[in-house]
Design an enzyme around this catalytic site. Structure first.
Site, mmCIF file in Angstrom:
data_model
loop_
_atom_site.group_PDB
_atom_site.id
_atom_site.type_symbol
_atom_site.label_atom_id
_atom_site.label_comp_id
_atom_site.label_asym_id
_atom_site.label_seq_id
_atom_site.Cartn_x
_atom_site.Cartn_y
_atom_site.Cartn_z
ATOM 1 C CD GLU A 82 -4.260 7.039 2.384
ATOM 2 O OE1 GLU A 82 -3.115 7.468 2.397
ATOM 3 O OE2 GLU A 82 -4.551 5.853 2.122
ATOM 4 C CB CYS A 96 -12.171 6.307 -5.037
ATOM 5 S SG CYS A 96 -11.892 4.767 -4.202
ATOM 6 C CB CYS A 103 -11.510 -2.770 6.084
ATOM 7 S SG CYS A 103 -12.830 -3.857 5.482
ATOM 8 C CB CYS A 107 -9.337 -9.039 1.517
ATOM 9 S SG CYS A 107 -11.131 -8.915 1.541
ATOM 10 C CB CYS A 110 -7.132 -5.487 0.979
ATOM 11 S SG CYS A 110 -7.785 -3.849 1.323
ATOM 12 N N GLY A 153 -12.656 0.481 3.706
ATOM 13 C CA GLY A 153 -13.823 -0.012 4.428
ATOM 14 C C GLY A 153 -14.836 -0.779 3.618
ATOM 15 C CD GLU A 154 -18.225 -4.686 2.526
ATOM 16 O OE1 GLU A 154 -17.350 -5.107 1.769
ATOM 17 O OE2 GLU A 154 -19.364 -4.336 2.120
ATOM 18 C CB SER A 185 -17.062 -1.748 -4.323
ATOM 19 O OG SER A 185 -16.242 -2.895 -4.449
ATOM 20 C CB SER A 208 -14.667 -7.523 -3.962
ATOM 21 O OG SER A 208 -14.609 -6.141 -4.178
ATOM 22 C CG LEU A 209 -16.309 -13.598 -7.825
ATOM 23 C CD1 LEU A 209 -17.326 -14.042 -6.797
ATOM 24 C CD2 LEU A 209 -16.901 -13.740 -9.236
ATOM 25 C CG HIS A 210 -11.146 -10.395 -5.400
ATOM 26 N ND1 HIS A 210 -11.076 -9.545 -6.480
ATOM 27 C CD2 HIS A 210 -11.466 -9.625 -4.331
ATOM 28 C CE1 HIS A 210 -11.335 -8.303 -6.061
ATOM 29 N NE2 HIS A 210 -11.581 -8.327 -4.782
ATOM 30 C CG ASN A 286 -2.881 -1.878 -7.503
ATOM 31 O OD1 ASN A 286 -2.315 -1.739 -8.576
ATOM 32 N ND2 ASN A 286 -4.155 -1.562 -7.330
ATOM 33 C CB CYS A 329 -8.308 -0.873 -5.835
ATOM 34 S SG CYS A 329 -9.375 0.042 -6.888
HETATM 35 N N1 SAH Z 1 -14.585 -3.259 0.831
HETATM 36 C C1 SAH Z 1 -15.127 -3.101 -0.453
HETATM 37 C C2 SAH Z 1 -14.776 -1.792 -1.095
HETATM 38 C C3 SAH Z 1 -13.388 -1.281 -0.899
HETATM 39 S S1 SAH Z 1 -12.088 -2.241 -1.621
HETATM 40 C C4 SAH Z 1 -14.743 -4.260 -1.350
HETATM 41 O O1 SAH Z 1 -13.887 -5.047 -0.988
HETATM 42 O O2 SAH Z 1 -15.328 -4.368 -2.417
HETATM 43 C C5 SAH Z 1 -12.174 -1.684 -3.302
HETATM 44 C C6 SAH Z 1 -11.609 -2.661 -4.327
HETATM 45 O O3 SAH Z 1 -10.196 -2.771 -4.243
HETATM 46 C C7 SAH Z 1 -12.158 -4.064 -4.178
HETATM 47 O O4 SAH Z 1 -12.576 -4.619 -5.378
HETATM 48 C C8 SAH Z 1 -10.953 -4.766 -3.615
HETATM 49 O O5 SAH Z 1 -11.064 -6.100 -3.731
HETATM 50 C C9 SAH Z 1 -9.830 -4.108 -4.380
HETATM 51 N N2 SAH Z 1 -8.484 -4.357 -3.855
HETATM 52 C C10 SAH Z 1 -8.132 -4.595 -2.587
HETATM 53 N N3 SAH Z 1 -6.798 -4.827 -2.492
HETATM 54 C C11 SAH Z 1 -6.304 -4.733 -3.740
HETATM 55 C C12 SAH Z 1 -4.978 -4.869 -4.301
HETATM 56 N N4 SAH Z 1 -3.904 -5.114 -3.538
HETATM 57 N N5 SAH Z 1 -4.833 -4.704 -5.623
HETATM 58 C C13 SAH Z 1 -5.887 -4.429 -6.410
HETATM 59 N N6 SAH Z 1 -7.144 -4.293 -5.947
HETATM 60 C C14 SAH Z 1 -7.360 -4.446 -4.624
HETATM 61 FE FE1 SF4 Z 2 -12.011 -4.529 3.398
HETATM 62 FE FE2 SF4 Z 2 -12.527 -4.336 0.771
HETATM 63 FE FE3 SF4 Z 2 -9.997 -4.373 1.695
HETATM 64 FE FE4 SF4 Z 2 -11.432 -6.592 1.805
HETATM 65 S S1 SF4 Z 2 -10.800 -5.496 -0.054
HETATM 66 S S2 SF4 Z 2 -10.173 -5.782 3.475
HETATM 67 S S3 SF4 Z 2 -13.455 -5.765 2.247
HETATM 68 S S4 SF4 Z 2 -11.516 -2.807 2.063
#
Ligand code: SAH
Ligand code: SF4
Length: 338
Positions: A82, A96, A103, A107, A110, A153-154, A185, A208-210, A286, A329
């Site tokens: 997508e 985007c 991926c 995480c 995600c 994806g990463e 990202s 993506s720190l979190h 989300n 995201c």
């Molecule tokens: N893999 C890369 C880029 C794709 S993810 C990365 O992780 O940065 C894009 C963004 O969506 C990242 O900042 C990720 O942490 C965020 N994301 C993933 N799951 C999410 C969720 N459930 N709610 C909000 N943001 C999320």
């Molecule tokens: Fe992969 Fe980014 Fe999702 Fe983490 S947040 S699983 S790195 S797509």
């Protein structure tokens, strides 16, 4: 993209230029519109190189203004992924893009991560996502203003194809999109950030720190075990100093997990004295199927943001665009696979 065809057909350089202009700038809808080429030549091209390596199979519009998700099937193996277009009120049109199907990073919050790794996308499959939306916008006399690698994806684990795609997006010979309009990202693959620097990448970086500390980060982002926070942070800071561009630190606020005032203060501490190139992008979580997490309360978000502001750390709270269509995201997970 047509270089091998040009070589085998002994085409002069001006033919390549004509192609690139029509395909990447005029955003033609099919090879029939490549009218600067003789008909026989463009018919031969059509038989040799597909006009697009991906086809849209489903489009979903959000009730939020301007967000649309497109499910693509790639023609090489019919696998689906997508992409999302976000049309902001201020006139920006952000695409985007995905760089993988699924991926491998995993995480816990995600949806793409939950799919596991399926495949890498090629540079052309990445560029074809951008071109698809470019053609769509052209019909409304609009253009793409930004591209973010925040789909599936990463990007730093498919770096070669991602850099090749960025070259095509950025080069004046092809699409000519300014490099500062492109954002990678990453979940934080430290050695690959070094590689970006070495390769002279001048685009934007989002990390993506979190989580503000190693223990919590490892819990929600298993990749953190491999790339510890202190080294990751110093590498990202070095990158920012090189490019003189602010890095966007992405921080999803998850209720009771990483959103307390203690977490906010730990984040302040993590950034240290030099915050010139720091921007924190607070993101509402989300919800994804099968995960036990909840979005932070508005009060928790306000308190978190206030602590960052008290320490003069630039921060914004991102409005979610498209969460009703699972296009926000982390909500990208392919529904159809063939
Ligand atoms: N893999 C890369 C880029 C794709 S993810 C990365 O992780 O940065 C894009 C963004 O969506 C990242 O900042 C990720 O942490 C965020 N994301 C993933 N799951 C999410 C969720 N459930 N709610 C909000 N943001 C999320
Ligand atoms: Fe992969 Fe980014 Fe999702 Fe983490 S947040 S699983 S790195 S797509």
């Amino acid at each position: 993209m047509i270089e091998p065809f040009a070589a085998s057909h002994l085409l002069p350089a001006f033919r390549i230029k004509q192609f690139n202009l029509a395909y990447y700038r005029d955003l033609i809808d099919s090879y029939d519109e490549l009218t600067t080429w003789p008909k026989t030549l463009r018919e031969e091209l059509a038989q040799t190189i597909p006009f697009s390596t991906i086809v849209p199979v489903k489009k979903t519009k959000s009730t939020n203004e301007g967000t649309q998700k497109v499910l693509f099937k790639r023609i090489s193996d019919n696998k689906c992924f997508e992409s999302v277009i976000m049309r902001h009120r201020d006139g920006r049109n952000t695409i985007c893009v995905s760089c993988m199907i699924g991926c491998p990073v995993g995480c816990v919050f995600c949806a793409t991560g939950k799919m596991g790794f399926v495949a890498n996308l090629s540079a052309r499959e990445i560029v074809d996502q951008v071109l698809y939306f470019g053609r769509m916008l052209k019909k409304e006399k609009e253009t793409i203003t930004n591209v973010v690698f925040m789909g599936m994806g990463e990007p730093l684990l498919n770096l070669e194809q991602v850099m090749e795609a960025i070259k095509i997006m950025n080069s004046p010979d092809f699409m000519g999109l300014g490099i500062r309009r492109i954002t990678i990202s990453t979940s934080g693959i430290t050695p690959k950030i070094y590689e970006l620097m070495k390769g002279g990448y001048k685009g934007r970086l989002a990390l993506s720190l979190h989580a503000p500390d190693q223990t919590l980060r490892e819990r929600i982002m298993p990749i953190a075990k491999k790339y510890p926070l202190p080294e990751l942070m110093s590498t990202v800071k070095a990158f920012a100093t090189r490019t003189q561009l602010r890095v966007s630190y992405e921080y999803i606020l998850i209720d009771g997990v990483n959103d307390t005032p203690e977490h906010a203060r730990a984040l302040v501490y993590l950034f240290g004295e030099d915050i010139t190139f720091v921007h924190v992008n607070l993101i509402p979580y989300n919800p994804i199927p099968g995960a036990p997490y909840k979005r932070s309360t508005p009060a928790a978000v306000r308190a978190f943001s206030q602590i960052l502001s008290d320490f003069e750390i630039s921060n914004t709270f991102r409005v979610t665009m498209g969460d009703d269509i699972q296009a926000a995201c982390g909500q990208l997970a392919t529904e159809a696979t063939s």
